[in-house]
Each structure stands twice: as C-alpha cells, then as structure tokens.
Design a protein around this motif. Structure first.
Motif, PDB file in Angstrom:
ATOM      1  N   ASP B  79      23.496  19.796 -61.780  1.00 46.16           N
ATOM      2  CA  ASP B  79      23.223  20.772 -60.731  1.00 46.16           C
ATOM      3  C   ASP B  79      23.400  20.139 -59.357  1.00 46.16           C
ATOM      4  O   ASP B  79      23.990  20.728 -58.457  1.00 46.16           O
ATOM      5  CB  ASP B  79      21.794  21.319 -60.863  1.00 46.16           C
ATOM      6  CG  ASP B  79      21.664  22.312 -62.006  1.00 46.16           C
ATOM      7  OD1 ASP B  79      22.707  22.777 -62.506  1.00 46.16           O
ATOM      8  OD2 ASP B  79      20.527  22.613 -62.403  1.00 46.16           O
ATOM      9  N   GLN B  83      26.152  21.140 -56.656  1.00 41.20           N
ATOM     10  CA  GLN B  83      25.709  21.595 -55.338  1.00 41.20           C
ATOM     11  C   GLN B  83      26.481  20.904 -54.222  1.00 41.20           C
ATOM     12  O   GLN B  83      26.831  21.530 -53.222  1.00 41.20           O
ATOM     13  CB  GLN B  83      24.217  21.309 -55.222  1.00 41.20           C
ATOM     14  CG  GLN B  83      23.548  21.921 -54.026  1.00 41.20           C
ATOM     15  CD  GLN B  83      22.074  21.513 -53.974  1.00 41.20           C
ATOM     16  OE1 GLN B  83      21.448  21.287 -55.022  1.00 41.20           O
ATOM     17  NE2 GLN B  83      21.532  21.404 -52.775  1.00 41.20           N
ATOM     18  N   TYR B  84      26.744  19.627 -54.392  1.00 39.75           N
ATOM     19  CA  TYR B  84      27.435  18.885 -53.342  1.00 39.75           C
ATOM     20  C   TYR B  84      28.940  18.820 -53.571  1.00 39.75           C
ATOM     21  O   TYR B  84      29.643  18.040 -52.931  1.00 39.75           O
ATOM     22  CB  TYR B  84      26.821  17.498 -53.178  1.00 39.75           C
ATOM     23  CG  TYR B  84      25.486  17.596 -52.504  1.00 39.75           C
ATOM     24  CD1 TYR B  84      25.386  17.718 -51.111  1.00 39.75           C
ATOM     25  CD2 TYR B  84      24.315  17.652 -53.253  1.00 39.75           C
ATOM     26  CE1 TYR B  84      24.159  17.861 -50.499  1.00 39.75           C
ATOM     27  CE2 TYR B  84      23.079  17.801 -52.638  1.00 39.75           C
ATOM     28  CZ  TYR B  84      23.009  17.904 -51.259  1.00 39.75           C
ATOM     29  OH  TYR B  84      21.794  18.064 -50.638  1.00 39.75           O
TER      30      TYR B  84
END
Ligand SMILES: [Zn+2]
Ligand SMILES: [Zn+2]
Ligand SMILES: [Zn+2]
Ligand SMILES: [Zn+2]
Lengths: 163, 163
Positions: B79, B83-84
DNA sequence: GCAAAATTTGAAACATTATAACATTTGCAG
DNA sequence: CTGCAAATGTTATAATGTTTCAAATTTTGC
C-alpha cells in the motif's frame, strides 16, 4: 449535448434485460451453445442493473430463490457467458457485468462510477487503435485488452447530496 | 527498428534494481515518507525481475530469508509503495510490479506476456488522451485508468520452442 | 533528554474470491 | 434402449485480501 447514456438516466430497464436475453438466445442458437436455465438465470441476475455483480452476490441471489447452488455452479455459468461474450469481467472489482455489445466484434472500455457503481461500456475504436499502435511499436502481439476507467459518472457529479 | 525495451533483451538487471531503489529513496526523502527496511525490502523483491509478483509470493520470499511476516505486513508495504507510485498493481493478475516511471506524472499501460510473464510499462500520452476524450464525451469525470494488455512479447514470438 | 503523540509493525483471526476433484444427472446420437 | 459427452451437484480446499487489537518504534513538542 447528446443524450446521456442509459445507465446515467432513468430508463425502462426491463427493456435492457429483455433485449440482452433475446440477444443471448439468438447468439447461442447460431453458435450451437446451450443457454441452459442456470446460465440464463445468471445472465438475467447480472442484468438486474448496470452495476457489476460479484460471483458470490449471484450465489446469494440464487440462494434466496431456493436454488441452493455452490460456487462452481456460478463460476461455470460465468465462464460460459464470458466465453460467448455475453458478460464481461471487471478485473479491478472482481465482478461481472452484462455486455451491451454482445455479438458485435468489440473491445470494451468500462467507465466505473466510484459513487453509484454504475458501469458504462463503450466501444471505442480510436482508443483501441491507439493501444494497438503502442503495442505494435514494441513488437508486442496483442491478444486482449483490459481497460477500466474509475471516476464519477455525470449523474453523481450533479448530486450535491452524496448519498 | 529501435532497440527492444529492457524486459525483452538481455541486460544488466542489477542496474534496474539499484536505479529503482535509488529513485525510491530520493522520492521518499523529498516527500518525507519513510522507506523503512520492510518497505525497501519488498520493493527490492518486486524488482528481482520484470515479472509481476503476488503478495503471497513476496510473503514466501520474506519467509525464506527468516523474516516470518504475516499477510498484513506485505499488504501494508505494498500500500505504501503504491501510494508513492513506486509499484503498480496489475489487476488482471492480482500481482505487483515495480514502476519504471516513478516520480514522473504518468498513467501506465502494461504489456503483459502470456508466455514469459514479463511486463513492460509504457507511458503513452496518445492512449491516455484518447481515453480521456472518450470519458469526456460521456461527461464522465476520470480519476484513474487501469490499462493492461495481454499478449506475446517479441522475445517469445521469436522462440520456436515454446518452453 | 523526555514524555506524549503518531506512525509502524506484529500477530491472530477472519472474509472474500476462485478452483480442484469426483460423483451424478441430463441431453442427444446411433 | 444404450452409450457417450456435456452439464450440474457436492465437498473440500486454494489463493487473495482485510479487520482488529496489541506492542514496538519513531517523531514531536517541550
Ligand atoms: Zn438499463
Ligand atoms: Zn462488451
Ligand atoms: Zn531489468
Ligand atoms: Zn509506472
């Protein structure tokens, strides 16, 4: 501005269903494929709305109507419907939706509303062309395209009340 | 004919890995995100090849190196990496692959070889444009695109022996 | 430095999605 | 009829992903 697509406006959805079923019967007849009661019922359940349905949702619906089916029953029906292009699988949702272009040669693009879950299937030759070109540029032999667009449908954009 | 893309020819893959890790460290530094040991290790494992890895594959690899992790450990790391923008999820495979355009603003197109599993990520503005136009034509507000192309990569097309 | 707060990790249980394997029934051809 | 193939039933299990709460670690304000 053109009229909005069916999932985005009130419409006689029973017509969607009966149209889809009639198409399915015709396609199966010409292909000598057996649209058995279970398969037809699963297709009908999927067409209850323009929202994709999970296999276990279908299973539960069959359960409430007395038909106590196990997972393989549903997955087998879905495999059949997929094979004859009567439904599509939405990979990003692990769910299934009725094909609105059954019988036509097409590659579906799916617009999936994050809010109301309604899905609109587009047949977009320009998009397919662009993808085919991109693949060809890498000498990649394209077999299949999964194209799923998540966002907000026009109806939900209009809603101030985010119910 | 232009040179083939990296996954389709022999190359120094260690360079891919160290490049990806260096990028990741830089990105996390500028964003004040913590690339902890677990997260970095998961990224490194994903980058062991150009084939996507399932979460449970990663879990198993961590297991063999003594780190007895539970599923949430891996999913949390994934995750974070998602996300990045350091990895992508391949919805049609339930698997994850390192992003080759980390830091750049892009929408990935993934060419997935059915035979060798190698994945090539393309940044294809023309394709994105076409999709954006198709969505706009339906007044659909586009948030995210899942575009995965299955087929046969140039290297596997060349193979007479379908090992 | 140090305590409080926030983030990250550990651990166990559980939920969801999908398939394998084998028995039984049904539809159809000869 | 009879025998074969396709379809369905049944049970168990695999694969993928999440919830929950506790413990450890890092950051922050002082
Ligand atoms: Zn309708
Ligand atoms: Zn379709
Ligand atoms: Zn490489
Ligand atoms: Zn990328």
């Amino acid at each position: 501005m053109p009229e909005r697509a069916l999932p985005y406006r009130p419409h006689n959805h029973d017509a969607c269903v009966s149209h889809a079923l009639a198409d399915a019967r015709a396609i199966c007849r010409t292909q000598n494929a057996r649209l058995t009661p279970i398969r037809e019922r699963v297709l009908e359940l999927i067409w209850q709305s323009h929202k994709p349905l999970g296999a276990y949702d279908i299973l539960a619906m069959l359960g409430t109507e007395g038909h106590n089916a196990a997972p393989p029953t549903v997955y087998r029906a879905l495999d059949f419907l997929l094979q004859y292009g009567l439904v599509h699988r939405i990979a990003s949702l692990n769910a299934f939706i009725g094909c609105t272009h059954a019988g036509e040669q097409h590659r579906g693009t799916f617009l999936i509303c994050r809010q109301c879950s309604n899905v609109l299937e587009l047949a977009t030759p320009e998009v397919s062309k662009a993808i085919e070109q991109a693949a060809a540029a890498e000498s990649f032999r394209l077999d299949d395209i999964t194209l799923e667009v998540a966002g907000i449908c026009p109806r939900c954009q209009g809603d101030a009340s985010n119910a």
